[in-house]
Design a protein around this motif. Structure first.
Motif, mmCIF file in Angstrom:
data_model
loop_
_atom_site.group_PDB
_atom_site.id
_atom_site.type_symbol
_atom_site.label_atom_id
_atom_site.label_comp_id
_atom_site.label_asym_id
_atom_site.label_seq_id
_atom_site.Cartn_x
_atom_site.Cartn_y
_atom_site.Cartn_z
ATOM 1 N N UNK A 61 -27.315 -5.321 -11.211
ATOM 2 C CA UNK A 61 -28.215 -4.724 -11.998
ATOM 3 C C UNK A 61 -27.737 -4.693 -13.307
ATOM 4 N N UNK A 62 -28.628 -4.691 -14.257
ATOM 5 C CA UNK A 62 -28.528 -4.495 -15.783
ATOM 6 C C UNK A 62 -28.459 -2.939 -16.230
ATOM 7 N N UNK A 63 -27.663 -2.800 -17.374
ATOM 8 C CA UNK A 63 -27.771 -1.450 -17.732
ATOM 9 C C UNK A 63 -28.033 -1.311 -19.223
ATOM 10 N N UNK A 64 -28.751 -0.401 -19.669
ATOM 11 C CA UNK A 64 -29.144 -0.011 -21.072
ATOM 12 C C UNK A 64 -28.412 1.229 -21.254
ATOM 13 N N UNK A 65 -27.565 1.228 -22.236
ATOM 14 C CA UNK A 65 -26.776 2.469 -22.902
ATOM 15 C C UNK A 65 -27.304 3.526 -23.965
ATOM 16 N N UNK A 66 -27.482 4.469 -23.685
ATOM 17 C CA UNK A 66 -28.336 5.636 -24.405
ATOM 18 C C UNK A 66 -27.416 6.757 -24.878
ATOM 19 N N UNK A 67 -26.636 6.593 -25.948
ATOM 20 C CA UNK A 67 -25.948 7.816 -26.437
ATOM 21 C C UNK A 67 -26.984 8.863 -26.994
ATOM 22 N N UNK A 68 -26.573 10.008 -26.652
ATOM 23 C CA UNK A 68 -27.313 11.006 -27.119
ATOM 24 C C UNK A 68 -26.552 12.412 -27.566
ATOM 25 N N UNK A 69 -27.262 13.198 -28.284
ATOM 26 C CA UNK A 69 -26.423 14.491 -28.785
ATOM 27 C C UNK A 69 -26.769 15.685 -27.670
ATOM 28 N N UNK A 70 -25.533 15.744 -27.086
ATOM 29 C CA UNK A 70 -25.531 16.631 -25.848
ATOM 30 C C UNK A 70 -25.892 17.908 -26.160
ATOM 31 N N UNK B 158 -36.012 2.571 -9.930
ATOM 32 C CA UNK B 158 -36.772 3.038 -8.751
ATOM 33 C C UNK B 158 -37.119 4.391 -9.017
ATOM 34 N N UNK B 159 -36.543 4.986 -10.140
ATOM 35 C CA UNK B 159 -37.091 6.530 -10.336
ATOM 36 C C UNK B 159 -35.744 7.392 -9.855
ATOM 37 N N UNK B 160 -34.940 7.070 -9.231
ATOM 38 C CA UNK B 160 -33.646 7.788 -8.499
ATOM 39 C C UNK B 160 -32.847 8.342 -9.863
ATOM 40 N N UNK B 161 -32.470 9.424 -9.773
ATOM 41 C CA UNK B 161 -31.653 10.016 -10.998
ATOM 42 C C UNK B 161 -30.374 10.484 -10.427
ATOM 43 N N UNK B 162 -29.212 10.136 -10.983
ATOM 44 C CA UNK B 162 -27.892 10.803 -10.496
ATOM 45 C C UNK B 162 -27.168 11.247 -11.903
ATOM 46 N N UNK B 163 -26.593 12.393 -11.566
ATOM 47 C CA UNK B 163 -25.881 13.100 -12.682
ATOM 48 C C UNK B 163 -24.696 13.405 -12.267
ATOM 49 N N UNK B 164 -23.695 12.806 -13.138
ATOM 50 C CA UNK B 164 -22.361 13.011 -13.229
ATOM 51 C C UNK B 164 -21.290 11.971 -12.522
ATOM 52 N N UNK B 165 -20.133 11.790 -13.057
ATOM 53 C CA UNK B 165 -19.308 10.277 -12.698
ATOM 54 C C UNK B 165 -18.891 10.787 -11.128
ATOM 55 N N UNK B 166 -18.905 11.862 -10.522
ATOM 56 C CA UNK B 166 -18.790 12.203 -8.926
ATOM 57 C C UNK B 166 -20.049 11.712 -8.231
ATOM 58 N N UNK B 167 -21.179 11.126 -8.978
ATOM 59 C CA UNK B 167 -22.301 10.810 -8.091
ATOM 60 C C UNK B 167 -22.442 9.150 -8.105
ATOM 61 N N UNK C 257 -22.781 7.528 -4.832
ATOM 62 C CA UNK C 257 -24.295 7.428 -4.402
ATOM 63 C C UNK C 257 -25.047 6.663 -5.235
ATOM 64 N N UNK C 258 -25.158 6.335 -6.512
ATOM 65 C CA UNK C 258 -25.745 5.550 -7.201
ATOM 66 C C UNK C 258 -25.476 4.027 -6.567
ATOM 67 N N UNK C 259 -24.145 3.666 -6.314
ATOM 68 C CA UNK C 259 -23.798 2.649 -5.659
ATOM 69 C C UNK C 259 -24.606 2.245 -4.332
ATOM 70 N N UNK C 260 -24.410 3.231 -3.635
ATOM 71 C CA UNK C 260 -25.264 3.152 -2.259
ATOM 72 C C UNK C 260 -26.562 3.014 -2.336
ATOM 73 N N UNK C 261 -27.298 3.825 -3.271
ATOM 74 C CA UNK C 261 -28.767 3.743 -3.528
ATOM 75 C C UNK C 261 -29.090 1.941 -3.956
ATOM 76 N N UNK C 262 -28.379 1.627 -4.845
ATOM 77 C CA UNK C 262 -28.312 0.182 -5.457
ATOM 78 C C UNK C 262 -28.462 -0.593 -4.135
ATOM 79 N N UNK C 263 -27.509 -0.760 -3.482
ATOM 80 C CA UNK C 263 -27.275 -1.493 -2.384
ATOM 81 C C UNK C 263 -27.869 -1.341 -0.849
ATOM 82 N N UNK C 264 -28.958 -0.066 -1.092
ATOM 83 C CA UNK C 264 -29.910 -0.120 -0.151
ATOM 84 C C UNK C 264 -29.605 0.764 0.776
ATOM 85 N N UNK C 265 -28.481 1.602 0.864
ATOM 86 C CA UNK C 265 -27.834 2.340 1.957
ATOM 87 C C UNK C 265 -28.099 3.753 1.830
ATOM 88 N N UNK C 266 -28.815 4.200 0.422
ATOM 89 C CA UNK C 266 -29.197 5.682 0.181
ATOM 90 C C UNK C 266 -30.326 5.769 -0.491
#
Length: 199
Positions: free
Chosen positions: A31-40, A178-187, A190-199
Motif C-alpha cells: 500500500x501507498x501512503x499520503x501524509x496529511x498533517x492538520x490542526x487537531x 476502500x472507504x474503511x476508516x481507522x482511528x488510533x494507533x491501537x487500531x 485492524x488496518x493491517x488485517x483489512x489490507x490483507x483481506x482478513x477484516x
C-alpha cells in the motif's frame, strides 16, 4: 495497490506511539501512503472533540494511565508531561508537507523523529533547529524547514477541510481507499488485517 490517507498532528502522543508501524503495514501489504498533517485543535472544535484542558477529570486521569501503559507495552520512552507541549505545530507540519513534496527521505522516520523529540527527548518541535535535525535524521534536506511555507500553510488548511469532510475526528486517523476508516494507533492491527483481506 491500496492507498492510505494518514491524517495526524505532529503534537499527538498517540501519533508518536504509532511509531513506524503504519509504514511497516503499508510495505507488507503493497500500500501507498499520503501524509496529511492538520490542526487537531481546529479538528476537535469542528467535530465534537474537547481539548485536553477542558475534559472531565475522569478522562484526564484515564489518559494519564493509558499513555504510559501503551508506551511500556510498545517499549518506547515516554514523558507524560513534556517540557515543550503544547507548542505551535505549524512549522513542523509545514516541514512534513515540504518533505513529502520533495521526496528522497523516509516519511515514517520523520514523523517518528518529531514525535520522539517532543514526547521523549524534551525538545521543542516548533523551533527551526529541532525541525531541521528531524528532517536530516530522516534523510531529507534540512533546508526544507525554510521552503514552501506558503504552500505548506495552504496544504495544512486544506488537509483540515478535507479531514472534516471525510469523517475524521481525531489523530492518528487512517482512511483506506476502500472507504474503511481507522482511528488510533491501537487500531493499526485492524488496518493491517483489512489490507490483507482478513477484516
Amino acid at each position: 495497490m491500496a492507498h492510505i490517507d494518514y491524517y495526524f498532528t505532529v503534537l499527538s502522543p498517540y501519533v508518536y506511539l504509532a511509531g513506524t508501524r503504519l509504514e511497516q503495514i503499508a510495505a507488507g501489504n503493497g500500500a501507498s501512503i499520503t501524509y496529511k498533517p492538520l490542526d487537531a485543535g481546529a479538528l476537535f472544535a469542528r467535530t465534537g472533540g474537547v481539548a485536553l484542558p477542558d475534559r472531565h477529570p475522569s478522562r484526564k486521569e484515564y489518559r494519564a494511565q493509558e499513555l504510559p501503559r501503551q508506551a511500556r507495552k510498545l517499549g518506547m520512552p515516554f514523558n507524560l508531561q513534556p517540557a515543550h507541549w503544547p507548542v505551535n505545530p505549524a512549522p513542523a507540519s509545514y516541514a512534513v508537507i515540504a518533505a513529502q513534496s520533495a521526496g528522497g527521505g523516509d516519511m515514517g522516520a520523520l514523523i517518528s523523529s518529531l514525535g520522539r523529540a517532543c514526547w521523549a527527548e524534551e525538545k521543542d518541535i516548533s523551533q527551526d533547529e529541532v525541525v531541521r535535525a528531524c528532517l536530516s535524521a530522516a534523510g531529507f534536506d534540512p533546508a526544507l524547514a525554510d521552503k514552501g511555507l506558503l504552500a505548506g500553510a495552504e496544504t495544512y488548511a486544506a488537509n483540515l477541510e478535507e479531514a472534516v469532510s471525510r469523517g475524521v475526528f481525531g489523530a492518528p486517523f487512517y482512511i483506506v481507499d476502500s472507504g474503511q476508516r481507522f482511528w488510533g494507533q491501537d487500531r493499526l492491527d485492524d488496518l493491517d488485517a483489512h489490507l490483507s483481506g482478513k477484516l
